[in-house]
Design a protein around this motif. Structure first.
Motif, short mmCIF file in Angstrom:
data_model
loop_
_atom_site.label_atom_id
_atom_site.label_comp_id
_atom_site.label_asym_id
_atom_site.label_seq_id
_atom_site.Cartn_x
_atom_site.Cartn_y
_atom_site.Cartn_z
N UNK A 3 28.77 -16.58 1.26
CA UNK A 3 29.26 -17.91 0.88
C UNK A 3 28.44 -18.48 -0.27
N UNK A 4 29.13 -19.21 -1.15
CA UNK A 4 28.44 -19.81 -2.29
C UNK A 4 27.39 -20.81 -1.84
N UNK A 5 27.60 -21.44 -0.68
CA UNK A 5 26.61 -22.39 -0.16
C UNK A 5 25.27 -21.70 0.10
N UNK A 6 25.32 -20.48 0.60
CA UNK A 6 24.08 -19.73 0.86
C UNK A 6 23.39 -19.37 -0.45
N UNK A 7 24.17 -18.99 -1.44
CA UNK A 7 23.60 -18.65 -2.74
C UNK A 7 22.93 -19.87 -3.37
N UNK A 8 23.61 -21.00 -3.32
CA UNK A 8 23.04 -22.23 -3.90
C UNK A 8 21.77 -22.65 -3.15
N UNK A 9 21.78 -22.50 -1.83
CA UNK A 9 20.59 -22.84 -1.05
C UNK A 9 19.43 -21.90 -1.39
N UNK A 10 19.73 -20.63 -1.53
CA UNK A 10 18.70 -19.65 -1.90
C UNK A 10 18.08 -20.00 -3.24
N UNK A 11 18.90 -20.36 -4.22
CA UNK A 11 18.38 -20.68 -5.55
C UNK A 11 17.47 -21.91 -5.50
N UNK A 12 17.79 -22.86 -4.65
CA UNK A 12 16.93 -24.04 -4.51
C UNK A 12 15.58 -23.67 -3.87
N UNK A 13 15.62 -22.85 -2.85
CA UNK A 13 14.37 -22.44 -2.20
C UNK A 13 13.52 -21.64 -3.20
N UNK A 14 14.16 -20.77 -3.98
CA UNK A 14 13.44 -20.00 -4.98
C UNK A 14 12.85 -20.91 -6.05
N UNK A 15 13.58 -21.96 -6.40
CA UNK A 15 13.11 -22.90 -7.42
C UNK A 15 11.85 -23.65 -6.96
N UNK A 16 11.88 -24.15 -5.72
CA UNK A 16 10.78 -24.97 -5.22
C UNK A 16 9.68 -24.16 -4.54
#
Length: 302
Positions: A3-16
């Motif tokens: 799901x795109x929601x999981x991808x977006x969440x992953x990118x945020x965790x990777x960012x911070x």
């Protein structure tokens, strides 16, 4: 299917590098976001993060996955923006970050009522950051009135020209009476500058010679992010400023400031509008930029 929601969440965790910070950004609980990451790793059958007590760092697989995830997220954003643009409705909240409050006041504020009337389903949030902008941390749709350093630091951003001016040097008559009128670049060595606090260094005077910018480091007794023109009128030193700024023009007219070394002014000082690079710009972003750029001919005339 991920799901795109999981991808977006992953990118945020990777960012911070932090579940807690990413969860705050998404308005989720850390537990909920942690479960999302566990779900994603289970689907991929490989770990994405090295977990320590202080920070999350990407595994080698996680770093490679991030590259591909960013492509997917960008394509998804482009599709969403395209659909929104074809819906006939421009809505949402557009978040704009300015490098100076003065530019906001001169290019945006007078026409905000008309903009909100034109786009009745759009809301606007505006903020000012005098220091260097970091797109990875400053979460805004538009960065308004920023010099070319932002594009150099974040080359994936798109930009449009906002303003070009002559970047001049000014001082008060009382300062010139005390220190003398500088006649050339060498004579600047005995002069003071009122520094802009977030310049690097803050005591740099930007000029131009033979078509190229040059930088003079001067003595500095005061630096600030605000009130530079008033400090110059008080006789505390030289300032760099655009010659089309209304406060500068008024001060010259009232004999409170005097232009100096005009042969050495930077002739094409530019600032830009930056926004995120997606194939189809968000309708709210396009609406904001197009509307206020259409007022360019009357900026400073309100």
């Amino acid at each position: 299917m991920i799901k795109i929601e999981l991808i977006e969440s992953f990118l945020l965790v990777a960012k911070f590098g932090s579940i807690t910070q990413a969860a705050n950004e998404k308005s989720l609980s850390p537990m909920a976001l942690s479960k999302q990451m566990q779900t994603l790793e289970a689907q991929l059958e490989k770990p994405l993060f090295n977990r320590t007590r202080r920070q999350l760092t990407l595994t080698e697989f996680g770093a490679n996955f991030k590259i591909e995830a960013e492509k997917v997220a960008q394509s998804h954003a482009s599709l969403v923006n395209w659909l929104a643009g074809n819906s006939g409705h421009t809505k949402g909240t557009v978040r704009v970050l300015f490098q100076s409050s003065l530019l906001c006041e001169e290019t945006i504020i007078p026409w905000m009522p008309e903009f909100l009337e034109t786009y009745s389903q759009l809301n606007v949030e505006m903020d000012v950051k005098e220091s260097l902008i970091d797109v990875s941390k400053d979460d805004y749709d538009i960065f308004w009135g920023v010099s070319d350093y932002l594009g150099e630091n974040f080359p994936n951003l798109k930009r449009r020209d906002l303003w070009t001016s002559h970047y001049g040097v000014f001082a008060s008559p009382s300062y010139i009476k005390s220190k003398g009128m500088p006649q050339d670049l060498t004579s600047l060595d005995s002069h003071d500058i009122i520094g802009y606090l977030h310049n690097e260094p803050s005591n740099v005077l930007v000029l131009q010679e033979n078509g190229k910018p040059i930088y003079k480091i001067l003595n500095q007794r005061v630096s600030s992010v605000c009130g530079l023109i008033d400090l110059a009128k008080a006789g505390l030193g030289l300032i760099n400023a655009g010659d089309d700024i209304q406060q500068i023009q008024d001060a010259i007219l009232n004999n409170e400031l005097v232009p100096i070394l005009e042969d050495y002014w930077w002739q094409e000082a530019k600032v830009y509008i930056y926004y995120h690079n997606v194939r189809h710009a968000q309708p709210k972003v396009k609406a904001f930029i197009d509307f206020f750029l259409s007022k360019r001919s009357v900026w400073g005339c309100s």
